[in-house]
Write a protein that holds these residues in place. Structure first.
Motif, PDB file in Angstrom:
ATOM      1  N   THR A   1      -7.288  38.330  42.530  1.00 45.80           N
ATOM      2  CA  THR A   1      -6.165  39.271  42.493  1.00 45.80           C
ATOM      3  C   THR A   1      -5.544  39.416  41.110  1.00 45.80           C
ATOM      4  OG1 THR A   1      -4.480  37.582  42.986  1.00 45.80           O
ATOM      5  CG2 THR A   1      -5.588  38.614  44.857  1.00 45.80           C
ATOM      6  N   LEU A   2      -5.986  38.600  40.150  1.00 46.14           N
ATOM      7  CA  LEU A   2      -5.396  38.657  38.817  1.00 46.14           C
ATOM      8  C   LEU A   2      -5.762  39.967  38.124  1.00 46.14           C
ATOM      9  CD1 LEU A   2      -6.001  35.018  37.482  1.00 46.14           C
ATOM     10  CD2 LEU A   2      -3.901  35.975  38.462  1.00 46.14           C
ATOM     11  N   PRO A   3      -4.828  40.553  37.379  1.00 46.71           N
ATOM     12  CA  PRO A   3      -5.145  41.791  36.652  1.00 46.71           C
ATOM     13  C   PRO A   3      -6.190  41.548  35.577  1.00 46.71           C
ATOM     14  CG  PRO A   3      -2.990  40.936  36.000  1.00 46.71           C
ATOM     15  CD  PRO A   3      -3.424  40.118  37.167  1.00 46.71           C
ATOM     16  N   ARG A   4      -7.004  42.571  35.329  1.00 50.35           N
ATOM     17  CA  ARG A   4      -8.061  42.471  34.321  1.00 50.35           C
ATOM     18  C   ARG A   4      -7.944  43.611  33.326  1.00 50.35           C
ATOM     19  NH1 ARG A   4     -13.539  39.953  36.848  1.00 50.35           N
ATOM     20  NH2 ARG A   4     -12.557  38.445  38.244  1.00 50.35           N
ATOM     21  N   CYS A   5      -8.170  43.273  32.086  1.00 45.38           N
ATOM     22  CA  CYS A   5      -8.039  44.251  31.011  1.00 45.38           C
ATOM     23  C   CYS A   5      -9.117  45.321  31.130  1.00 45.38           C
ATOM     24  CB  CYS A   5      -8.147  43.539  29.662  1.00 45.38           C
ATOM     25  SG  CYS A   5      -7.900  44.630  28.245  1.00 45.38           S
ATOM     26  N   ARG A   6      -8.710  46.574  30.972  1.00 40.68           N
ATOM     27  CA  ARG A   6      -9.653  47.689  30.990  1.00 40.68           C
ATOM     28  C   ARG A   6      -9.836  48.297  29.602  1.00 40.68           C
ATOM     29  NH1 ARG A   6      -6.444  48.717  35.527  1.00 40.68           N
ATOM     30  NH2 ARG A   6      -5.348  50.387  34.445  1.00 40.68           N
ATOM     31  N   ASN A   7      -9.000  47.909  28.670  1.00 43.33           N
ATOM     32  CA  ASN A   7      -9.096  48.426  27.305  1.00 43.33           C
ATOM     33  C   ASN A   7      -9.864  47.418  26.452  1.00 43.33           C
ATOM     34  OD1 ASN A   7      -8.668  49.980  24.985  1.00 43.33           O
ATOM     35  ND2 ASN A   7      -6.760  48.922  24.521  1.00 43.33           N
ATOM     36  N   LEU A   8     -11.163  47.341  26.693  1.00 44.76           N
ATOM     37  CA  LEU A   8     -12.005  46.370  26.016  1.00 44.76           C
ATOM     38  C   LEU A   8     -12.621  46.973  24.757  1.00 44.76           C
ATOM     39  CD1 LEU A   8     -13.839  45.036  29.189  1.00 44.76           C
ATOM     40  CD2 LEU A   8     -12.052  43.842  27.897  1.00 44.76           C
ATOM     41  N   PRO A   9     -13.051  46.134  23.814  1.00 48.61           N
ATOM     42  CA  PRO A   9     -13.702  46.666  22.615  1.00 48.61           C
ATOM     43  C   PRO A   9     -15.018  47.352  22.971  1.00 48.61           C
ATOM     44  CG  PRO A   9     -13.892  44.273  22.706  1.00 48.61           C
ATOM     45  CD  PRO A   9     -12.936  44.668  23.779  1.00 48.61           C
ATOM     46  N   ALA A  10     -15.346  48.396  22.226  1.00 48.38           N
ATOM     47  CA  ALA A  10     -16.609  49.100  22.442  1.00 48.38           C
ATOM     48  C   ALA A  10     -17.778  48.194  22.083  1.00 48.38           C
ATOM     49  CB  ALA A  10     -16.650  50.367  21.599  1.00 48.38           C
ATOM     50  N   THR A  11     -18.849  48.291  22.868  1.00 50.86           N
ATOM     51  CA  THR A  11     -20.037  47.471  22.597  1.00 50.86           C
ATOM     52  C   THR A  11     -21.309  48.304  22.745  1.00 50.86           C
ATOM     53  OG1 THR A  11     -19.996  46.710  24.908  1.00 50.86           O
ATOM     54  CG2 THR A  11     -19.001  45.266  23.256  1.00 50.86           C
ATOM     55  N   ASP A  12     -21.252  49.551  22.284  1.00 55.81           N
ATOM     56  CA  ASP A  12     -22.403  50.432  22.450  1.00 55.81           C
ATOM     57  C   ASP A  12     -23.376  50.374  21.280  1.00 55.81           C
ATOM     58  OD1 ASP A  12     -20.338  51.539  20.964  1.00 55.81           O
ATOM     59  OD2 ASP A  12     -20.955  53.601  21.380  1.00 55.81           O
ATOM     60  N   LYS A  13     -23.128  49.483  20.312  1.00 55.49           N
ATOM     61  CA  LYS A  13     -24.051  49.253  19.205  1.00 55.49           C
ATOM     62  C   LYS A  13     -24.215  47.752  19.013  1.00 55.49           C
ATOM     63  CE  LYS A  13     -22.535  53.229  16.370  1.00 55.49           C
ATOM     64  NZ  LYS A  13     -21.991  53.565  15.027  1.00 55.49           N
ATOM     65  N   LEU A  14     -25.360  47.367  18.460  1.00 52.84           N
ATOM     66  CA  LEU A  14     -25.557  45.955  18.140  1.00 52.84           C
ATOM     67  C   LEU A  14     -24.466  45.462  17.193  1.00 52.84           C
ATOM     68  CD1 LEU A  14     -27.056  43.271  18.054  1.00 52.84           C
ATOM     69  CD2 LEU A  14     -28.626  44.269  16.359  1.00 52.84           C
TER      70      LEU A  14
END
Length: 198
Positions: free
Chosen positions: A89-102
């Protein structure tokens, strides 16, 4: 050298984040520690799920599975009184760093691997002031224990080996700064701007 560039380019964000962490403050309590551990869980659980789904692990020869921080946070929070049900039930961050490149993966890893380096000081403080040991709720900050230094050196070697193939290093630096920024926003959402990942 990419490690020197990263250290210089992220210094202000690193210092700002450390300054806000209350871990070493005299009045820091066990309930406050539990709440902080919950916030870290809310960031690392979705972030590491995102990271483990990326396709580059085999190509860079870096095994992150055993370096994941989320299992330590689950262990800590369970020791501090949480259950599987309360963790869900704990809130989770949705504004995560982009990881679409190595390069983005490398920059993100620089921050979360580097975060283990101060763990020994924090571990001693938690044990002395809160009675929290790596077994009873402090595994996350204990990091890799005696292997912290060697694990950091292994990560740095991997980073330097693969940084050249990602360009001039700017994307790695941008990702590291974005990781610091999103973690800061999640841990300390003191303004409407910082609350964007809630």
């Amino acid at each position: 050298m990419i490690l020197k560039r990263l250290k210089s380019a992220t210094h202000s964000r690193h210092v700002d984040l450390e300054r806000q962490l209350p871990l070493l403050e005299p009045g820091f309590s066990r309930p406050a520690y539990r709440q902080l551990a919950r916030r870290f869980y809310g960031y690392y659980a979705p972030l590491e799920s995102q990271l483990m789904a990326l396709p580059w692990w085999d190509s860079i020869g870096f095994t992150y599975l055993q370096r994941q921080k989320t299992p330590h946070l689950v262990q800590d929070l369970t020791a501090l009184g949480d259950t599987t049900e309360t963790l869900a039930t704990l809130p989770r961050c949705r504004n995560l760093p982009a990881t679409d490149k190595l390069a983005h993966l490398l920059g993100c890893l620089y921050v979360i691997e580097g975060a283990t380096l101060g763990g020994q000081i924090i571990t001693k403080h938690l044990q002395t002031n809160l009675g929290v040991t790596p077994i009873s709720g402090g595994a996350f900050f204990h990091g890799y224990g005696a292997y912290t230094g060697s694990n950091w050196l292994a990560f740095g070697k991997m980073l330097m080996t693969h940084a050249e193939g990602t360009g001039n290093g700017d994307d790695i630096i941008d990702s590291a700064n974005q990781t610091f920024a999103t973690l800061d926003q999640w841990l300390f959402p003191t303004t409407q701007v910082k609350a964007t990942c809630q």
